[in-house]
Write an enzyme that holds these catalytic residues in place. Sequence first.
Site, mmCIF file in Angstrom:
data_model
loop_
_atom_site.group_PDB
_atom_site.id
_atom_site.type_symbol
_atom_site.label_atom_id
_atom_site.label_comp_id
_atom_site.label_asym_id
_atom_site.label_seq_id
_atom_site.Cartn_x
_atom_site.Cartn_y
_atom_site.Cartn_z
ATOM 1 N N SER A 110 -0.205 0.624 10.325
ATOM 2 C CA SER A 110 -1.270 -0.033 9.377
ATOM 3 C C SER A 110 -2.366 0.094 9.664
ATOM 4 C CB SER A 110 -0.964 -1.461 9.515
ATOM 5 O OG SER A 110 -0.762 -2.475 10.979
ATOM 6 N N LYS A 167 3.491 -6.663 0.677
ATOM 7 C CA LYS A 167 2.331 -5.444 -0.235
ATOM 8 C C LYS A 167 2.627 -4.604 -0.859
ATOM 9 C CE LYS A 167 2.129 -5.854 5.012
ATOM 10 N NZ LYS A 167 2.215 -6.485 5.526
ATOM 11 N N HIS A 174 4.774 -0.518 5.840
ATOM 12 C CA HIS A 174 3.987 -0.131 4.541
ATOM 13 C C HIS A 174 4.034 1.114 4.280
ATOM 14 C CE1 HIS A 174 0.244 -2.757 5.884
ATOM 15 N NE2 HIS A 174 0.833 -3.041 7.509
#
Length: 396
Positions: free
Chosen positions: A186, A244, A214
């Site tokens: 990340s 996310k 991610h």
Amino acid sequence: MSSKQLTDFLSENLNELKSKGLYNVIDPLQGANGPVITIAGKEYINLSSNNYLGLATDARLIQAAVEAVNVYGAGAGAVRTINGTLDVHVQLEEKLAEFKKTEAVVVYQSGFNCNMAAISAVMDQNDAILSDELNHASIIEGCRLSKAKIIRYSHSDMDDLRIKAKAAKESGLYKKLMVITDGVFSMDGDIAKLPEIIDIAAEYDLITYVDDAHGSGVLGSGAGTVKHFGLSDQVDFQIGTLSKAIGVVGGYVAGKRELIDWLKARSKPFLFSTSLPAAAVAPCIVAIDIIKTSPDLMGRLWGNGNLLKKGLQDLGFDIGKSETPITPCIIADEKMTQLFSKRLYEEGVYAKAIVFPTVPKGGGRIRNMPTAAHTPLMLEKALSVYEKVGKELKLI
């Protein structure tokens, strides 16, 4: 009256953080977390969100949340094992399993909870975990909670992983061995070397664990890093987040049916924490459908990432070795990093300083996250601010 010991401890340590440039100031948003945000009545180009595909503000997700509140209420009312499992939880888990190409999925309240839950439910003091040195803090805490021996290997160094896996296996000290890695790291944006990790795992009989927070929505047609490499049937644990690219909140573990059954029986966040409300679950279901049917979203994300990367590189900034839209601007010195972020803020760009303990000491950076919702004009304006502040502070 507060304890003098506590007062002295807090005063001393907070002042130390501030003096070293390690104290983080929290800025409340006045409105949604989109490509442009409002703080204290002023608008900023937002380069600090993990809302990769812009779905957090998508009208379809908002509508799904509203409808779910009207049907199910504001909260789930119980833990999953009593009567806090709603039919929408089951629908989301089935949709995620199909999306990730695994037999089953269990959903948790956050990605952090996933790592606290899953690692300690399978690994214990008789085992050892091989963990990449740049793994996320939630992985580190999950490993500690398990009480297994933690063996750190150098970041994405497959020779080091092989040597340490061989030594751990041949030592005969451990009942089970696991290798854990982020799918996408990340803070640097680089991708784990999963094919090599899988080869080493096969050679030394390692349980494989990939935290793809991610990578989901970013790689593998949205299904993540494991799918990107065509390894969906070869990774034991796939961890994902719903906060996310999915744009809402929560996390999940994907894997074999027996693994998921075991986690539902033994992982503590599942057993002892109230389940996600339907207002969070229903929009996640919509988001997965959008990702599967709208490849243009990922195209815009990558296009914006490439635009920002090239712009920063052309200006002379160090953006590291990112392989994804995550774009670090590495400053190194913590105080300078904080000052740089402050000046960007004053010029209308919200790009937070990332310093120790999120990254190693001396690794201070601005972590830029362009999203599918940004326009090229927004990013060009941000680059002009980067150029102005970079020259002012003699960084370029």
